[in-house]
Design a protein around this motif. Structure first.
Motif, short mmCIF file in Angstrom:
data_model
loop_
_atom_site.label_atom_id
_atom_site.label_comp_id
_atom_site.label_asym_id
_atom_site.label_seq_id
_atom_site.Cartn_x
_atom_site.Cartn_y
_atom_site.Cartn_z
N CYS A 3 0.85 -1.18 0.00
CA CYS A 3 0.00 0.00 0.00
C CYS A 3 0.88 1.23 0.00
O CYS A 3 0.47 2.29 -0.40
CB CYS A 3 -0.90 -0.03 1.21
N ALA A 4 2.10 1.09 0.48
CA ALA A 4 2.95 2.26 0.54
C ALA A 4 4.37 1.84 0.43
O ALA A 4 4.70 0.67 0.43
CB ALA A 4 2.77 2.98 1.86
N CYS A 26 -5.39 6.89 3.34
CA CYS A 26 -4.05 7.37 2.94
C CYS A 26 -4.07 8.90 2.75
O CYS A 26 -3.24 9.45 2.03
CB CYS A 26 -3.50 6.65 1.73
N TYR A 64 -0.71 10.09 0.98
CA TYR A 64 0.29 10.18 2.04
C TYR A 64 0.77 11.61 2.29
O TYR A 64 1.98 11.87 2.40
CB TYR A 64 1.49 9.24 1.78
N TYR A 121 2.10 -1.56 10.35
CA TYR A 121 1.63 -0.64 9.32
C TYR A 121 0.13 -0.37 9.49
O TYR A 121 -0.66 -1.30 9.62
CB TYR A 121 1.91 -1.28 7.99
N HIS A 122 -0.25 0.91 9.50
CA HIS A 122 -1.64 1.34 9.68
C HIS A 122 -2.15 1.09 11.10
O HIS A 122 -3.35 0.93 11.30
CB HIS A 122 -2.58 0.69 8.66
N HIS A 162 -0.41 6.37 9.98
CA HIS A 162 0.94 6.07 9.49
C HIS A 162 2.03 6.64 10.40
O HIS A 162 3.02 7.18 9.92
CB HIS A 162 1.12 6.60 8.07
CU LIG Z 1 -1.09 3.38 3.92
#
Ligand SMILES: [Cu+2]
Length: 645
Positions: free
Chosen positions: A28-29, A227, A278, A496-497, A585
């Motif tokens: 996702c990132a 995001c 982001y 993450y997240h 994040h």
């Molecule tokens: Cu993300």
């Protein structure tokens, strides 16, 4: 629901670029210095497709003749429309990439149930060694309807959780629709009301505006605002900017949304001028939000340098509960913020300037919000790029924070760095390096780190392997002298997240990380996709708490004295304003701790002095705690600071 691959729209710009877009669907990132490979044995089918996701040009995409497909998993993924549009060979590459993304097959409920039991048991065993009066204790664990990749502690006492509709239930695959174009790329949001306990009826769905997205498909769906970046406005509303347009490894949406906690509704405002996936957002002393960074509408690898401001300068700053910004645009801030890496840490500090600390060591700047200028700060002396990780403005007394502490984001390096008076200095290290961590400023001025992982979707045993190195579950506590000690373990590893907030009753809510929540869901078929755990800091296990009975119900002006009452005057030695926070994040621009001057006291009445100006504490809603001499806090009362009061 099945994973939707990117849909070719017309001719791909170049073959390699489209391949890279498919390859990056496994993440996702994108972070620094990491190589992620697609999960499972099928990854071998796509060669280096699953790696090198930092390079959207796909320089390492396989070339030449692909082998004839014999794997039925890949054959099952072959799509006629791709064969027609791209040719057999290239369509086979895409099919292979999709097969890899689908992981290693079914992920049975029994595995989820057994995993959760194992984590529950090991948590109980490990935490038996921790005295709650010294280390605090994890108490409740309960299902939540949302993954909570984004969180906001609202001034109503409710917590806003938002994320996306999952495209996968197998935690060995990517669950987020980052690469999905069309209606399955959708957002969702819920409120949790702690006053209603922890059952299913303590949650309310608050769907974002149902909209079309400029992806050429014309498909309506709840706004894909995940995001995005966010911070609070002075009237307690949450401004949310950016989101996921879909595809190309992370493509920014231009969305500008408001969540109104008083009416519990969303409002869409005119789009920003650029897409942002982001971005970071911070509220300044003027009550306006500065929006920086984020991958643009062109996709990953195109971080925008454009800084925007909400509301635009010619529009009023909303300070009343009824001041919902409508038809309110952003405007462009004069200085740019040319971050090469997304989700920078932004803080409005005591001098009223916005400090912008990039994840790249050489991208450290300070912005003057009045003159709209940018100035360089000293480079971060570790000289290393950082992944997502926590940073906190340190308590600075009644005049607000001046110094900032940088903690996480470096998986191999546990050092912490302080930025103060223009200089960087080393502070005491934590026990081990971690990324994706969250560090909260508590009412007593100490810090609590929760969550963390080795890297994005990597808990120490490889990407998309939910079996974690369990050290990442361990909390870490920093006392007022800057000493760290390891604390009790949370139930789930959350990387993450992941997210956490301080609740107004002083407890800590920990949530987030859809991969782990899917891997440990006690019933994957119900609508409770996530989980929440509650940690009680040591101060809730140290005897009687002070009370705060009355606090101002109208806005308090800067530098003004105001009255509060307590039925426990003997237990009150300090008063603290702690901002409610909103985060994602590992970026939390809203944390702030101010100790207030007690100007007089008589019986049950205390007179407190509000912060001197909006530079010390930007206008908005705060939690007011009274504390005893050991730092045990009361339950908070909500107080609004306003420039016009
Ligand atoms: Cu993300």
């Amino acid at each position: 629901m099945s994973l939707s691959p990117p849909r070719p729209t017309g001719r791909p710009r170049t073959r390699r670029r489209l391949c890279a877009a498919v390859a990056t669907a496994v993440v996702c990132a994108l972070t620094t210095g990491t190589v992620l490979t697609a999960a499972g044995p099928a990854a071998a089918l796509v060669g280096t497709h699953g790696s090198g996701h930092h390079d959207p040009a796909g320089a390492d995409a396989p070339a030449g003749t692909a082998p004839r497909i014999t794997d039925p998993r890949v054959q099952a993924e072959l799509r006629d429309d791709e064969v027609a549009a791209l040719g057999q060979e290239h369509a086979e590459e895409h099919a292979g990439a999709r097969a890899a993304m689908r992981g290693v097959g079914e992920y049975p409920q029994t595995t989820r149930t057994n995993r959760l039991k194992a984590l529950t048991d090991s948590q109980a065993t490990l935490n038996a060694a921790f005295d709650p009066a010294v280390f605090g204790a994890f108490k409740a664990y309960f299902p939540s309807p949302d993954f909570a990749a984004h969180i906001a502690m609202l001034p109503t006492g409710k917590v806003l959780l938002f994320s996306f509709e999952r495209i996968e239930t197998n935690p060995e695959k990517e669950p987020a629709p980052t690469q999905t174009i069309g209606k399955e790329n959708a957002g969702r949001a819920y409120l949790w009301d702690p006053a209603k306990g922890s059952g299913a009826d303590s949650f309310t769905k608050v769907t974002p505006p149902v909209i079309d997205m400029p992806d050429g498909l014309g498909e309506l769906r709840p706004a894909p605002f995940f995001c995005a970046g966010h911070s609070f406005l002075p009237n307690g509303m949450l401004g949310v900017f950016g989101g996921n347009l879909g595809g190309n490894g992370g493509t920014g949406a231009k969305l500008s949304l408001i969540f109104d906690p008083w009416t519990e509704t969303w409002t869409r405002n005119p789009d920003m001028s650029v897409g942002r996936w982001y971005p970071s957002v911070v509220t300044g002393a003027d009550g306006r939000q500065l929006i920086m960074s984020g991958q643009s509408e062109l996709g990953w690898g195109t971080p925008t340098p454009v800084v925007e401001r909400f509301p635009a300068k010619s529009y009023p700053v909303p300070s009343l509960k009824t001041d919902t910004p409508r038809n309110t645009p952003v405007d462009r801030f004069k200085a740019d913020a040319p971050f090469s890496l997304d989700y920078p840490h932004l803080f409005s500090l005591r001098d009223g300037n916005v400090y912008a600390f990039g994840r790249h060591p050489d991208e450290q700047w300070v912005f003057d919000p009045v003159n709209e200028t940018r100035r360089d700060l000293l480079a971060r002396p570790d000289g290393r790029k950082r992944g997502y990780g926590s940073a906190v403005p340190l308590p600075g007394g009644p005049n607000g924070p001046e110094a900032t502490l940088f903690l996480g984001g470096d998986r191999d390096n546990p050092s912490t760095l302080r930025f103060s008076n223009g200089n960087w200095t080393a502070e005491k290290s934590r026990a081990f390096g971690r990324t994706q961590d969250d560090t909260l400023l508590l009412p007593n001025g100490t810090l609590l780190t929760v969550n963390g992982a080795y890297d994005i979707r990597d808990y120490g045993n490889g990407p998309y392997n939910p079996n974690a190195d369990l050290k990442y579950r361990q909390t870490e506590l920093r006392d007022a002298q800057g000493n760290w000690k390891l604390g009790p373990v949370q139930r789930l590893p959350r990387g993450y997240h992941s997210n956490a907030v301080v609740l107004p009753d002083g407890r800590i809510m920990v949530t987030g990380d859809e991969l782990q929540q899917l891997a440990n869901d006690p019933d994957i078929t119900d609508n409770m996709n996530g989980s929440i755990e509650i940690y009680e800091p040591a101060y809730l296990h140290q005897g009687n708490r002070p009370s705060i009975d009355r606090a101002p119900t109208t806005a308090v002006g800067y530098d003004k004295n105001f009255l509060v009452t307590t039925t426990t005057p003997g237990l009150v030695s300090k008063a603290v304003l702690l901002s409610p926070t909103t985060a994602t994040h590992s970026v939390n621009t809203s944390q702030r701790h101010l100790e207030l001057r007690v100007t007089s006291r008589a019986g049950n009445r205390l007179e407190l002095q509000a912060p001197p100006d909006a530079k010390a504490a930007p206008p908005g809603w705060y939690m007011l705690f009274l504390l005893n001499d050991q730092g045990v806090p009361s339950v908070a009362k909500w107080v609004q600071l306003s420039s016009s009061a």
